[in-house]
Design a protein around this motif. Structure first.
Motif, mmCIF file in Angstrom:
data_model
loop_
_atom_site.group_PDB
_atom_site.id
_atom_site.type_symbol
_atom_site.label_atom_id
_atom_site.label_comp_id
_atom_site.label_asym_id
_atom_site.label_seq_id
_atom_site.Cartn_x
_atom_site.Cartn_y
_atom_site.Cartn_z
ATOM 1 N N ILE A 77 0.842 -1.203 0.000
ATOM 2 C CA ILE A 77 0.000 0.000 0.000
ATOM 3 C C ILE A 77 0.875 1.251 0.000
ATOM 4 O O ILE A 77 0.618 2.223 -0.740
ATOM 5 C CB ILE A 77 -0.949 -0.012 1.209
ATOM 6 N N ALA A 78 1.936 1.241 0.809
ATOM 7 C CA ALA A 78 2.852 2.387 0.831
ATOM 8 C C ALA A 78 3.490 2.592 -0.541
ATOM 9 O O ALA A 78 3.654 3.741 -1.003
ATOM 10 C CB ALA A 78 3.926 2.171 1.900
ATOM 11 N N ALA A 79 3.840 1.497 -1.215
ATOM 12 C CA ALA A 79 4.439 1.601 -2.544
ATOM 13 C C ALA A 79 3.423 2.106 -3.560
ATOM 14 O O ALA A 79 3.790 2.803 -4.518
ATOM 15 C CB ALA A 79 4.985 0.238 -2.972
ATOM 16 N N VAL A 80 2.119 1.784 -3.377
ATOM 17 C CA VAL A 80 1.074 2.278 -4.270
ATOM 18 C C VAL A 80 0.992 3.800 -4.210
ATOM 19 O O VAL A 80 0.920 4.494 -5.237
ATOM 20 C CB VAL A 80 -0.286 1.637 -3.914
ATOM 21 N N PHE A 81 1.021 4.349 -3.004
ATOM 22 C CA PHE A 81 0.962 5.817 -2.866
ATOM 23 C C PHE A 81 2.209 6.467 -3.446
ATOM 24 O O PHE A 81 2.136 7.564 -4.010
ATOM 25 C CB PHE A 81 0.791 6.184 -1.393
ATOM 26 N N GLU A 82 3.353 5.786 -3.340
ATOM 27 C CA GLU A 82 4.571 6.313 -3.942
ATOM 28 C C GLU A 82 4.478 6.290 -5.466
ATOM 29 O O GLU A 82 4.894 7.247 -6.143
ATOM 30 C CB GLU A 82 5.769 5.493 -3.471
ATOM 31 N N ALA A 83 3.903 5.216 -6.006
ATOM 32 C CA ALA A 83 3.796 5.090 -7.461
ATOM 33 C C ALA A 83 2.787 6.068 -8.030
ATOM 34 O O ALA A 83 2.895 6.461 -9.203
ATOM 35 C CB ALA A 83 3.405 3.657 -7.827
ATOM 36 N N ASP A 84 1.811 6.487 -7.244
ATOM 37 C CA ASP A 84 0.761 7.384 -7.728
ATOM 38 C C ASP A 84 1.048 8.844 -7.405
ATOM 39 O O ASP A 84 0.188 9.702 -7.535
ATOM 40 C CB ASP A 84 -0.589 6.972 -7.118
ATOM 41 N N ARG A 85 2.274 9.146 -6.934
ATOM 42 C CA ARG A 85 2.638 10.514 -6.571
ATOM 43 C C ARG A 85 3.214 11.241 -7.784
ATOM 44 O O ARG A 85 4.069 10.716 -8.489
ATOM 45 C CB ARG A 85 3.649 10.489 -5.428
ATOM 46 N N THR A 86 2.730 12.444 -8.037
ATOM 47 C CA THR A 86 3.205 13.261 -9.166
ATOM 48 C C THR A 86 3.534 14.669 -8.678
ATOM 49 O O THR A 86 3.217 15.045 -7.534
ATOM 50 C CB THR A 86 2.133 13.357 -10.264
ATOM 51 N N GLN A 87 4.175 15.439 -9.529
ATOM 52 C CA GLN A 87 4.513 16.829 -9.221
ATOM 53 C C GLN A 87 3.798 17.745 -10.201
ATOM 54 O O GLN A 87 3.705 17.451 -11.389
ATOM 55 C CB GLN A 87 6.025 17.062 -9.331
ATOM 56 N N ASP A 88 3.308 18.877 -9.653
ATOM 57 C CA ASP A 88 2.685 19.865 -10.535
ATOM 58 C C ASP A 88 3.749 20.775 -11.121
ATOM 59 O O ASP A 88 4.954 20.583 -10.898
ATOM 60 C CB ASP A 88 1.602 20.647 -9.786
#
Length: 567
Positions: free
Chosen positions: A302-313
């Motif tokens: 789950i922690a890796a999922v949030f890392e994979a779905d993180r983007t920068q504006d």
């Protein structure tokens, strides 16, 4: 002067060769003996081949199997039309005194002569017209049908030849070929496939084999194998006694980190393409980057999922997409499963040992979870055997497996369906094609061979075929099980419970066999519904009589609530 050749002791003559059959491997003979010319029966003719160094040519018994027969000549039909007249009486009146007025034309498929080292060899010597045809004796069939004799190391006494007297010709299979080249038990419902599998397991755990066996048991039918413990037929003077481990669904534990991406995807609710992409990236992260320890769990994923779905504006601020919370919610379902754990695991050392049968009961587990559990266990067992053979792991590793193993899969069409995706199918194809080199054998059991993947079925070099009525399943056998022969496959609808066609690498030639009686109780008996209904009403009638005979005061008491009367 050349001495006369030594003649092999022969059986009574049952017919005379008429000539060749429809193809080069057949011949036809004429007989009046209707009782002994059964489909599948073994007969032979004698032939001589060139001797060595001018010696007298030896006499060979060229065995064949009866594949067809037809009535060639008989009394006029008019004689049979009147049931009040005896056909024998009419035949005597017209001067026909032969005891068997019917004449039969019988077709034989040539098998060949038996060589002790090479097995059956077809010399391509067709019998001459007028040659005598003999019924093969029981003693000769004992020598040539089975590759092993009952009780010998590496043998499995499965039963007796069906067309002879009970136990006259025992059939013993070659266990080496059975478990190394894989096997399949194919039968309709109620034909005795699980019973036959139970007999095979008994033979594998006998003192002269002491195999390492694992059974995937979706219906909980093999728990009765626990009776092997302490059974006198399975103990040996050196102290051997089989060990039986029956693992209930509560005992099944698969480590999360042993699963691959597609295993996890199978266990989760339906996901969008974007969610699958995010989960795939997260799986890569958790396996290779952040979490070096192989015992990672759902929370790590789950922690890796949030890392994979993180983007920068555009301003460099990080933000989490909308897919991560949805995937987290779905992964929580996996976290709540009682069969997948961060630490606990059924390792190969837990499941396999020589002289041990492990029954993995999965009767309370969902279809998707069964698929993943089976795939994970098969994958790890395959890796364990390969890495052990290649000396890549040491004895202290939980995956160290220094002996061959055999895995029996009940309801195989669920795990390797022909036209549906399956987690087990790919790994099964790999094991069936490569497992022989590493000592990993597989046995498949199914009541629907038409639904089983054709590539998987074709890799099973030993087949046990029982009564099958469904035309689709019958057709699938014609192409997937070539060793049995079309003549024997025609007998499928006529087979009764416990009768089986055995063909392939474990026997010298296909045979019709009556499966022997099990030494342990069969756990897959059909429930007797009428008997259970009778028991139910009998027990309730007894209870009703007890109530009627009880004192009135004990049957009707005042209704009260907190001491207050409600009457």
């Amino acid at each position: 002067m050349v001495s006369a050749p030594t003649r092999i002791v022969t059986a009574p003559v049952i017919g005379t060769v008429k000539g060749p059959g429809e193809n080069g491997n057949q011949y036809v003979f004429i007989t009046a003996d209707n009782r002994q010319v059964k489909i599948g029966e073994f007969v032979y003719y004698e032939a001589r081949v060139s001797g060595e160094n001018g010696s007298a040519p030896p006499v060979l018994q060229i065995l064949g199997k009866i594949s067809d027969r037809r009535l060639l000549d008989h009394l006029p039909d008019r004689i049979f039309a009147d049931t009040e007249i005896s056909p024998e009486t009419i035949a005597a009146l017209v001067g026909f005194v032969h005891p068997n007025p019917e004449i039969y034309e019988v077709t034989v498929e040539v098998i060949g002569h038996f060589h002790p080292q090479l097995g059956f060899m077809n010399p391509r010597l067709t019998p001459d017209p007028g040659a005598k045809v003999y019924l093969t004796t029981d003693d000769r069939l004992k020598e040539v049908l089975s590759k092993k004799q009952p009780g010998a190391i590496g043998s499995a006494h499965i039963g007796a030849l069906l067309l002879r007297d009970p136990e006259a010709v025992p059939i013993a299979l070659d266990v080496k070929e059975l478990v190394s080249t894989h096997m399949a038990i194919l039968a309709g419902t109620g034909s005795g496939k699980s019973y036959t599998a139970g007999v095979l397991v008994e033979e594998l755990l006998a003192p002269h084999n002491r195999a390492a066996v694992l059974i995937f048991d979706p219906h909980g039918e093999y728990g009765t194998l626990a009776e092997l413990r302490g059974h006198p037929a399975f103990t040996a003077p050196d102290g051997y006694a089989p060990h039986v481990k029956v693992l209930t669904p509560q005992d099944v534990k698969i480590r999360i980190s042993s699963l691959d991406y597609y295993d996890i995807l199978t266990l989760l609710p339906e996901m969008s393409d974007r969610q699958q992409s995010i989960l795939n990236k997260a799986f890569t992260i958790v396996r290779k980057h952040r979490y070096g320890d192989y015992r990672w769990g759902v929370q790590d994923l789950i922690a890796a999922v949030f890392e994979a779905d993180r983007t920068q504006d555009d301003e460099g601020n990080e933000k989490t997409g909308t897919s991560a919370p949805a995937i987290e919610w779905k992964l929580e379902k996996l976290a709540r499963s009682s069969y997948f754990d961060t630490m606990q695991h059924l390792s190969p050392k837990d499941l396999f040992a020589p002289g041990q049968v492990t029954v993995l009961q999965m009767n309370e587990i969902s279809q998707e979870e069964q698929q993943v559990i089976c795939a994970a266990v098969l994958r790890q067992a395959n890796q364990a055997r390969m890495n052990t053979q290649k000396e890549l792991i040491t004895p202290d590793d939980e995956n160290y497996l220094p002996y061959p193993v055999f895995i029996l899969i009940e309801e195989a069409h669920r795990f390797a369906p022909g036209h549906e995706p399956s987690r087990c199918k790919l790994i099964l194809r790999t094991i069936l094609s490569e497992g022989r080199k590493f000592g990993l054998g597989v046995g498949l059991i199914t009541q629907r061979p038409g639904k089983l993947d054709s590539d998987v079925l074709s890799q099973c070099m030993s087949q046990f075929i029982m009564r099958i009525v469904n035309p689709v399943d019958q057709d699938s056998l014609k192409y997937g099980v070539e060793a049995a022969g079309r003549d024997l496959l025609k007998e499928l609808p006529a087979l009764t419970k416990g009768q089986v066609i055995i063909s392939g690498a474990c026997v010298n030639t296909p045979v019709l066999c009556q499966v022997r009686k099990r030494l342990t109780k069969h756990g897959g008996e059909t429930l007797d519904a009428p008997l259970e209904w009778q028991k139910y009403f009998q027990s309730h009638q007894i209870e009703a009589r007890k109530i009627e005979q009880a004192p009135i005061a004990s049957r009707s008491r005042p209704k009260t609530y907190k001491g207050l009367s409600l009457d």
